[in-house]
Design an enzyme around this catalytic site. Structure first.
Site, mmCIF file in Angstrom:
data_model
loop_
_atom_site.group_PDB
_atom_site.id
_atom_site.type_symbol
_atom_site.label_atom_id
_atom_site.label_comp_id
_atom_site.label_asym_id
_atom_site.label_seq_id
_atom_site.Cartn_x
_atom_site.Cartn_y
_atom_site.Cartn_z
ATOM 1 N N TYR A 186 1.105 -1.251 0.336
ATOM 2 C CA TYR A 186 0.281 -0.216 -0.416
ATOM 3 C C TYR A 186 0.961 1.426 -0.111
ATOM 4 C CZ TYR A 186 1.352 0.351 5.140
ATOM 5 O OH TYR A 186 1.621 -0.023 6.281
ATOM 6 N N PRO A 187 0.502 2.000 -0.453
ATOM 7 C CA PRO A 187 1.179 3.336 -0.257
ATOM 8 C C PRO A 187 0.597 4.377 0.117
ATOM 9 C CG PRO A 187 -0.388 3.504 -2.221
ATOM 10 C CD PRO A 187 -0.675 2.468 -1.688
ATOM 11 N N MET A 188 1.274 5.275 1.208
ATOM 12 C CA MET A 188 0.765 6.229 2.444
ATOM 13 C C MET A 188 0.772 7.708 1.984
ATOM 14 S SD MET A 188 2.451 4.840 5.206
ATOM 15 C CE MET A 188 1.547 6.350 6.230
ATOM 16 N N LYS A 209 1.497 11.341 4.469
ATOM 17 C CA LYS A 209 0.760 12.090 6.151
ATOM 18 C C LYS A 209 0.280 13.422 5.552
ATOM 19 C CE LYS A 209 3.775 9.122 9.152
ATOM 20 N NZ LYS A 209 4.567 8.880 8.654
ATOM 21 N N HIS A 215 5.444 4.053 17.433
ATOM 22 C CA HIS A 215 4.578 3.525 15.940
ATOM 23 C C HIS A 215 5.282 2.264 16.010
ATOM 24 C CE1 HIS A 215 2.570 2.707 12.312
ATOM 25 N NE2 HIS A 215 4.089 2.874 11.452
#
Lengths: 247, 247, 247, 247, 247
Positions: free
Chosen positions: C143-145, C147, C170
């Site tokens: 998956y791409p993400m 911020k 995290h």
């Protein structure tokens, strides 16, 4: 607590949009086109008997612009009936020249912020709204809509009294158009991607704009209205079918 | 700290949507169509044996409107099994007449805001929920959903106690529908574009709308619910297959 | 002032998604299919020699659901190399049966909120992360993400110290999964539409969901995480190629 | 009052993206392919004469990933010229193997927060920026962008002085990259869907990421930047054309 | 209460965008192309007689970039007329080489924040605006737009006096361009997906950018303007038709 309004539902409703493949239609032989139209007219006759028998209603439109070329609006007693009408049309020859564009699935919905004193299913006026014959005006306008659930402004978190006040203001704005513009409001929560479908009928297309523009300044539309795509069409009655498909 | 709820997972789930290419189906010979249906029915028989052996479950639906024509819902023990079912169908002749429309990948998920006192994998009631036979009701309603992570309003930043309170209110609203409307909730974090999939089953399509409309006024849905597309279908049991594909 | 974190980059990365045209594949002759597979296996052998020589790495997956059927993950020393691999595959016969679906362009990226005391390019542990052999686990999750850069909440306006604190929280949440779930994080600012790509590898697909669900309750994901589409696949090793393409 | 900055414009600019239909290219005869390449090279020669005569400029790239396969960047004195170049290419044989993917229409734009003391059209340095020869570096990076007009944060409502301060900070961040990364900024208000197009040129693709990542932490990018899709390509000079199209 | 502005409407307007299928056009025989152009020119002649008789107006453009190749702008007295023009063109041979791309449906709209002292339908200046001949300038710029209905900032909730003030500021900014840039503003509430369509005409494409960039800093555009896609085209007059379609 939960302040959902009571709703009463009537016939199920399918808005079925198709793109005419004119290139393929032109490439067909005269015989193929005649056959396709003959079959299509027979299907319409069957639907008309259903309409006459108050077992449903339908109307066909040619759509202005490139979102679609044809819109079928179909009312039927059950969701399964809608599915069958759709499949039945897909099996006709004419459907080979009409690619699916988009659709909307909903059910006729009546609701009231006032308590109902009578059984609505025994009220002839209500019954004619739940199981209507689609008005055969010259023009149709369809759009789906939802109510805003924003971070600060949320229709579904308003007290019922406030929603009632806002809806009454909205009804007031639309009052001058009641005569000219007929409407069928359908609910689609759980059935399609917006919460309601609005289908308007009028012999003068300008009245759609006048009505919707006027109501856009109502607090309920200005603040809470989320509108999907608008579709505008001309009714395609029997007498215009030959002309429309004629090359 | 991190207040993620404990979840227990069962079978993997694929919702596979297809568009029927009716034009191509009509252009096929009677023999080609017969062969395709024969092969498809054999595949269904194979899947039924898997269902009987409690190694998975499946159901097939005709979808109302133009988002899709057919929806397969498939449950299997592993993600790899789902992939194989999908590929197996793609290799059949009938698949040549059914173009991929869209899909949803998830896994059956049970969770609890209360501590579990027993091993859920030894609890027969829980096992029947993790590894269920898909109810064969007349209608299905599927939609994916997420919870809002807005700038001011963020489900995942709420304390577990507050999320628990909101979910209990939500469960209360749905209670009157428990009997009529069956549901399978699947989790899809990491598998697909929303966080959950909801599949509802009922013999009366109207109950989907009634249930979802009622819950939309719950704080958890009104404020935190993000809903994807809604799909509504009719179950396609063995006895309706011939009729559906018949020209 | 500008508080951008220092990053170190390794190999360039292409995620290349394709849709299998099964109808066309079935319509091909046995000889055409054999030839296409022969050619494809030769290409894979060439890529394997590159992998053995530490000049790049690759892995092929069958994707679950309809977003794609096949995903290639390709690592190479230069952007030009990626382009050449892509073009080389497009020129093979098998590519005629695999329509482009989507893709993601990025570069392996390592970063640290702590100062680096040594030259990372002389640190064997770092080098094996910058120029890795793609793990050949059973399942992949991509998956791409990005911020969030919201009006009130903006990752890129946080002080470096605060970003460091959030990332450490995290990392803590993910720690229990370090053994089971391998990961390759790639940066795509300037290369593709999100800021990072995350590729996870595991023999148990459920661990992807467990890990990503757990971290979603971290402040950094809950508040600042913007996630693109999730893709889930099964590794397609040499020994499964014949079976996958066999009719 | 209205505080729009003064802008000076040069040549019009078309970014034209195409998808190579490799299947069709492979199905073509050797003679058809040779003819198509011969014709394409002649078109390029014509464009090169235009470039030599300072009547425009152009560059061709192979694009990494599936957003496109080829990008033409074309500079010409008038919008009509751009339209003609596009039509001219569409009429070539090679265009039959290259389906339109997307495009971007803009014009070279220079602006200044400082007053200009001289006539920019008499300043050779400015003229070479308004009417440039596109740098023929190994790599290109293109993306369109706009400035945020949010409910609380709105670039276009900032005083000119504040915009100037933010842009100067931005220029400072980019300064270390000035030598390595060339740039052509084009304005597209009124011409296309974003407000600007940014085209970067460099022999090392990594510098695009380094530069854009560094500037993302500037207030102007972090808070006000809205970025469209990023496209990354390899220059396709005469000497690589045969290789690229060779089967 | 409801403070909707009074509007006066003129002719209905269709912007009809098409993609030229150059590959198919090239594959057609010279005779087929000649016939298609002959038929198309006859249709244009028919439309010109309508324009001369003040029963409507039209203009044809070649569009720059890949959003479309051709734009028809059509003005007619009724929505039904628009639908017929569209269908009439679809039935021509040339339409087989021009796939629908997108469209916009609207109606010429004049409005005033000042009271109108005279009957606008008796005012020749107003009549020429309601029923205009489309200017035949070299360039066209079309974009749809809406006004923001945000959670904090909502055009439709502003008092009429404030909207008037903002629009007057906007008109002031545009004043230097009045001579060079002609405009036709059409309303599309209820007809299409934005609230207005703006079509600009000029012999110098740069003036579109200059005008729209200048007005973007007006409060009404900066804060309340929501802009759809921008389309830019070259007028395709009789004398350029042969050249455009010539191979």
């Amino acid at each position: 607590m939960n302040q959902a309004m009571k709703t009463i539902e009537g016939w199920y409703c399918l808005h079925d949009f198709r793109m005419m493949d004119w290139t393929k239609w032109k490439a067909a032989s005269g015989q193929q086109r005649e056959h396709a139209l003959f079959e299509f007219k027979n299907l319409l006759k069957k639907w008309e008997r259903i309409e006459e028998n108050k077992q449903g209603s339908h109307s066909v439109y040619t759509v202005v612009g490139q979102k679609a070329d044809i819109m079928f609006m179909i009312l039927r007693p059950s969701m399964k009936d809608l599915n069958e009408v759709e499949t039945e049309f897909s099996k006709t020859s004419l459907a080979d020249y009409m690619k699916p564009a988009c659709s909307y699935v909903s059910v006729i919905e009546k609701s009231s912020y006032s308590p109902m004193n009578t059984n609505p299913y025994e009220d002839p006026a209500m019954l004619s709204k739940l199981y209507p014959t689609i008005p055969k005006n010259e023009y149709v306008c369809f759009y789906p809509m939802s109510k805003l659930r924003g971070e600060n402004t949320n229709w579904f978190m308003l007290p019922a009294e406030e929603r009632k006040r806002l809806m009454f203001e909205h009804i007031d704005t639309g009052r001058p158009y009641t005569e000219k513009v007929k409407r069928i409001v359908t609910g689609s929560v759980g059935f399609d991607d917006y919460e309601w479908g609005v289908t308007l009928f009028c012999d003068d297309a300008l009245q759609f704009k006048k009505l919707i523009y006027a109501t856009r300044f109502d607090e309920v539309s200005a603040v809470y209205g989320i509108f999907g795509s608008f579709y505008i069409g001309n009714v395609l009655k029997q007498d215009r079918i030959n002309q429309y498909f004629h090359l």
